[in-house]
Motif scaffolding. Structure first.
Motif, PDB file in Angstrom:
ATOM      1  N   ALA B 355      72.905  48.100  63.480  1.00  0.00           N
ATOM      2  CA  ALA B 355      73.278  46.717  63.169  1.00  0.00           C
ATOM      3  C   ALA B 355      72.530  45.657  63.967  1.00  0.00           C
ATOM      4  O   ALA B 355      73.074  45.066  64.888  1.00  0.00           O
ATOM      5  N   PRO B 356      71.267  45.423  63.642  1.00  0.00           N
ATOM      6  CA  PRO B 356      70.568  44.351  64.355  1.00  0.00           C
ATOM      7  C   PRO B 356      71.111  42.998  63.920  1.00  0.00           C
ATOM      8  O   PRO B 356      71.538  42.828  62.792  1.00  0.00           O
ATOM      9  N   ARG B 357      71.118  42.072  64.814  1.00  0.00           N
ATOM     10  CA  ARG B 357      71.568  40.717  64.465  1.00  0.00           C
ATOM     11  C   ARG B 357      70.585  40.109  63.467  1.00  0.00           C
ATOM     12  O   ARG B 357      69.446  40.549  63.357  1.00  0.00           O
ATOM     13  N   ALA B 358      71.016  39.065  62.795  1.00  0.00           N
ATOM     14  CA  ALA B 358      70.133  38.411  61.826  1.00  0.00           C
ATOM     15  C   ALA B 358      68.806  38.080  62.488  1.00  0.00           C
ATOM     16  O   ALA B 358      68.768  37.497  63.569  1.00  0.00           O
ATOM     17  N   ARG B 359      67.745  38.523  61.853  1.00  0.00           N
ATOM     18  CA  ARG B 359      66.428  38.248  62.425  1.00  0.00           C
ATOM     19  C   ARG B 359      66.081  36.787  62.173  1.00  0.00           C
ATOM     20  O   ARG B 359      65.686  36.404  61.081  1.00  0.00           O
ATOM     21  N   GLU B 360      66.234  36.002  63.159  1.00  0.00           N
ATOM     22  CA  GLU B 360      65.891  34.604  62.960  1.00  0.00           C
ATOM     23  C   GLU B 360      64.450  34.415  63.413  1.00  0.00           C
ATOM     24  O   GLU B 360      64.158  33.842  64.466  1.00  0.00           O
ATOM     25  N   ILE B 362      61.515  32.981  62.203  1.00  0.00           N
ATOM     26  CA  ILE B 362      60.802  31.717  62.292  1.00  0.00           C
ATOM     27  C   ILE B 362      61.797  30.593  62.147  1.00  0.00           C
ATOM     28  O   ILE B 362      62.643  30.619  61.263  1.00  0.00           O
ATOM     29  N   ASP B 363      61.710  29.662  62.968  1.00  0.00           N
ATOM     30  CA  ASP B 363      62.607  28.522  62.857  1.00  0.00           C
ATOM     31  C   ASP B 363      61.778  27.280  62.556  1.00  0.00           C
ATOM     32  O   ASP B 363      61.084  26.763  63.420  1.00  0.00           O
ATOM     33  N   HIS B 364      61.862  26.861  61.307  1.00  0.00           N
ATOM     34  CA  HIS B 364      61.035  25.726  60.916  1.00  0.00           C
ATOM     35  C   HIS B 364      61.633  24.407  61.365  1.00  0.00           C
ATOM     36  O   HIS B 364      60.958  23.394  61.378  1.00  0.00           O
TER      37      HIS B 364
END
Lengths: 531, 365
Positions: B355-360, B362-364
């Motif tokens: 269960a990896p956390r949401a791969r965030e 790239i943050d535009h």
């Protein structure tokens, strides 16, 4: 057709931003592009409709949003950040909740226990029940947390799913064909709940193919066809016809009902006092069902799913036998003790609700599936000496049916599971019509079938009746029954009401019968408490 | 971390066709590794396993002797498996057929004429079918699990055979050895070419049975019924076919053929009843059935492959001193790889991380 961008509602641009934005989302299965560069944006506090025929890619898109499928290309932005949603659990953590069309509830457990199973933490059951009760009050979804799911109606089960979803405090709720299992009255109450949720700032993605509903409820709509977005529009500014045109791609033929029933027609199917105890704790027992269908007539059986329609179909088809031979008569012959082959030999034909696994064997070819229901009635044509199967004759007959019903398929003689739902249903209905049966019994003829195919199937049923056969249609789709039937009876809790001639039937009247009211008791009991 | 099987949207026709060959190849590789671990030269071992038994005429005859029961049983099992009936007890039905078929030469040794052999074969078929009818009836009537009941009846049959050859049927002139009297000439299955080797009519029965069942399964309404009820029982019921009747039929066919294999084995290669009359043919036939993709003609080929593994096991035992258990391990690996290949044709393996956390990423914003 280049309607993309036509009538796009721009008012959400540049404001607080979209809650969910999807760009170029693509998913391929082998050679098939189930979703092809889908763009979609849902603002905060809006009800967004996702429209499309079966096979248009709605389910695939939603599964990608909910983390059940991995997109091949494209990006999903959630609250302005690019996210990769890898599992439903992760979708829930982000704040995306989903209510499925087919419920995932354990019938032997209570509502509260089912809700608890979906929660990640270890909240005590009483607390869960208490919160569920609060939510059910706040949103007008009456529910007893300690009722066993097996005892609840489909509408109540759906409430469990919705409450379970709300408990996780989602920002976006995805509802997949929520009204397909509800009576018109239950659907109205669901709409009120959804409007309350919208007013609280929650967003809803509403998947449906019922256009009137979408026009009434939704702020924006995205229409899919063959895996592509054909239009973003404001459903309130469209007509049902224009929405249908976007979904289907061209005009849908309307069903023509010609001629009227000859009231003196001979009764070809007669059911008298048919009772059947429930085969298992979650089945419905049939009680004293009587009906008769005359030559030239289409009789409909309405009802919310799970009120005994499946059991009735099995009893009529002979998959389940009756104790008394006279309980069912086909063309004047007692058929209650005959199996399905015996009843077919009397001239009856059957189309069950489940296409794959009941009406057709998924891994078998179309010609073999033709043989499936006709190996007894057409033994002369299809079975040779030594019991051999005449594959040439079968292939010819299959081709004839494909031609007559306009079945679209890839390959010469594909496996049944390779056809889309609508095309397989056309084939299954065509397989029976090809025999010119004297009695035709169909359960959910157009369930999950696209509009074009549905119109064709309905027309074929009417034409069969007008050519002198008796047709019995069991359906949850009231529009359909009103369109094709000469009279409609309603099934509730294993009982069948007296048939209502179509001229006297209204949605209101049939809807109340579906909810279990007797004609004299006009108001269903729960209605008062939410009003 | 865990593994998940994800269904493939469509399966490759090419790989479906060559999957048995891939499985064979993988078995050889795994076998070679096993032999090196055992301290033998893997190439030598593979040579003795797969090449040496094919070099001389007499050993080809031995191959036919081993292949005959495997093919007979596996062809019957294919009917069971196609109709979704899991008959694991062919070994017991094989023994039951052998015992029932041996009644005439053992109990009535003076009844000697040309009728004896056909009667023995018929009684062998009847014995195997009757024995298979037990788990079939239990499943059809009480919905018991046929895997368990048919398997448990194997041990009953084995112990019964052991008892009868040590007790009532022991050869009075046999110096107290636990075996029956030798079958008289009218009770022996003739050899095909006595001058060249020992192969007898068993292999002819096997090939005839395979041809018959191939025709029935592929070309007739009965074959259609078998396949429909196996693939989707509800559609089968909709077609007007009866599941309980199919359970009985499938078990009777496969029990009868296992019984025929049993009586052919004792009337042919062995010539008497002994405490043990089968090196596990009834179980190995399960591998044969799947390696042959449940197609009777494929089963004929697969039967020869597995027969080779028996002979090769013996050859390797003599020449390299490998334990005879190595042959069983070899067969086990083959089944593993056959089923594994078949599974991977329809599914692919997906590794699911914890269960990896949401791969965030790239943050535009």
């Amino acid at each position: 057709m280049t309607e993309v961008g036509a009538g796009v509602d721009q008012r959400h641009e540049g404001e607080g931003g979209e809650l969910l934005e999807v760009r170029g989302l693509t998913k391929t299965f082998g050679a098939l592009k189930a979703c092809d560069a889908i763009d979609l944006s849902i603002g905060k506090g809006e009800i967004h409709a996702l429209l499309g025929e079966n096979g248009a890619g709605k389910s695939t898109l939603v599964k990608m949003l909910f983390g059940a499928l991995e997109p091949a290309a494209g990006e999903i932005r959630w609250k302005r950040r690019v996210v990769a949603i890898q599992s439903p659990g992760e979708a829930r953590r982000l704040g995306i909740g989903m209510v499925f069309q087919h419920f995932s509830l354990f019938e032997a457990l209570t509502a509260a226990e089912n809700i608890m199973l979906a929660l990640d933490d270890t909240t005590p059951i009483l607390q869960v029940a208490e919160r569920a009760r609060e939510l059910s009050k706040a949103y007008g979804l009456p529910l007893d947390p300690f009722a066993h799911v097996g005892d609840l109606s489909v509408g109540e089960r759906q409430r469990i799913e919705i409450i379970r979803c709300l408990l996780q405090k989602p920002d976006l709720i995805i509802l997949d064909e929520p009204t397909s299992v509800l009576t018109p009255q239950e659907a109205d109450r669901l709409f009120e709940t959804l409007e309350t949720l919208r007013d609280e700032g929650k967003s809803i993605l509403y998947i449906s193919h019922r256009l009137e509903e979408v026009k009434r409820l939704c702020d924006r709509a995205t229409v899919l066809r063959h895996g592509r977005v054909v239009s973003h529009c404001d459903p309130r500014r469209e007509t049902a016809a224009s929405l249908a045109r976007m979904m289907v791609g061209d005009e849908v033929d309307t069903v023509k009902r010609v001629g009227s029933v000859d009231a003196s027609g001979q009764s070809l199917l007669e059911v008298k006092g048919l009772s059947r105890p429930a085969a298992n704790p979650f089945a419905v027992s049939l009680r004293e069902i009587s009906l008769s269908v005359r030559a030239g007539e289409v009789v409909g059986i309405a009802g919310v799913a799970g009120n005994g329609q499946g059991e009735l179909f099995e009893a009529l088809s002979g998959e389940a036998l009756q104790d008394k031979a006279g309980a069912i008569r086909v063309r004047g012959t007692d058929a209650g003790r005959l199996g399905i082959s015996g009843r077919r030999l009397l001239g009856a034909a059957f189309v069950p609700e489940e296409r794959l696994g009941h009406g057709a064997a998924p891994q078998m070819r179309l010609s073999e599936n033709l043989f499936l229901s006709r190996h007894v009635t057409d033994a002369g044509a299809f079975v040779g000496a030594l019991g051999t199967v005449r594959s040439g004759a079968l292939a010819n007959a299959a081709a004839r049916i494909v031609e007559a019903m306009d079945v679209r398929k890839g390959g010469e003689d594909p496996e049944a599971s390779a056809l889309s739902g609508g095309n397989l249903q056309k084939f299954i209905i065509g397989r029976e019509l090809d025999r010119q049966p004297a009695v035709m019994i169909v359960n959910q003829p157009t369930w999950g079938v696209d509009a074009g195919a549905a119109a064709r199937i309905r027309q074929a049923l009417i034409d069969l009746a007008r050519s002198g056969s008796a047709v019995l249609v069991i359906s949850q789709d009231l529009d359909e029954l009103f369109e094709i039937c000469d009279s409609v009876a309603v099934m509730h809790d294993g009982r069948l009401s007296a048939p209502v001639p179509i001229a006297e039937a209204t949605f209101e009247k049939i809807g109340l019968l579906m909810g279990g009211a007797t004609p004299e008791r006009a108001e269903p009991p729960e209605k008062a408490e939410t009003a | 971390m865990r593994l998940e099987l994800v269904k493939r949207p469509q399966h490759s026709v090419l790989f479906s066709a060559v999957s048995p060959l891939i499985a064979l190849l993988l078995t050889m590789i795994a076998g070679a590794i096993m032999f090196s671990v055992l301290g033998k030269n893997p190439l030598d071992a593979l040579y003795y396993y797969f090449i040496d038994p094919l070099r001389e005429t007499w050993s080809l005859h031995e191959l036919a002797i081993k292949a005959a029961p495997l093919i007979l049983i596996a062809v019957g099992l294919s009917v069971c498996f196609l109709s979704n009936n899991w008959n694991i007890g062919a070994e017991g039905q094989f023994i039951a057929g052998a015992v029932a078929g041996s009644i005439l030469p053992v109990v009535l040794p003076d009844f000697q004429n040309w009728l004896v052999l056909p009667l023995m074969l018929v009684m062998g078929i009847a014995g195997g079918a009757t024995y298979a009818a037990v788990p079939a009836f239990l499943k059809a009537r009480f919905n018991t699990n046929e895997i368990l009941t048919s398997l448990m009846l194997v041990y009953v049959a084995q112990l019964f055979l052991d008892w009868i050859v040590r007790g009532p049927w022991r050869d009075p002139g046999g110096m107290n050895f636990p075996e029956t009297r030798d079958f008289h000439t009218f009770a022996v299955l003739p050899e095909l070419m006595p001058s060249a080797g020992r192969a007898n009519w068993g292999i002819i029965f096997a090939i005839l049975a395979a041809l018959c069942l191939w025709f029935i399964l592929r070309r007739t309404r009965k074959g259609f019924e078998i396949r429909v009820l196996g693939q989707s029982p509800r559609a089968g019921r909709f077609a007007g076919f009866s599941s309980p009747r199919m359970i009985m039929l499938a078990f009777l066919i496969s029990g009868g053929l296992a019984g025929l294999a049993g009586i052919s084995e004792v009337a042919g290669a062995i010539g008497q009843l002994q405490p043990s009359i089968s090196p596990g043919y009834g179980f190995t036939a399960i591998i044969v059935a799947f390696l042959g993709r449940l197609n009777p003609l494929g089963i004929v080929a697969a039967g020869f492959v597995l027969a080779l593994s028996y002979l090769g096991g013996e050859a390797a035992q003599i020449s390299l001193g490998l334990s005879d258990k190595a042959a069983r391990a070899f067969q086990g690996m083959l089944l593993f790889f056959v089923l594994g290949c078949d599974t991977l044709i329809h599914y692919r393996i997906r590794f699911v991380g914890r269960a990896p956390r949401a791969r965030e990423a790239i943050d535009h914003a």
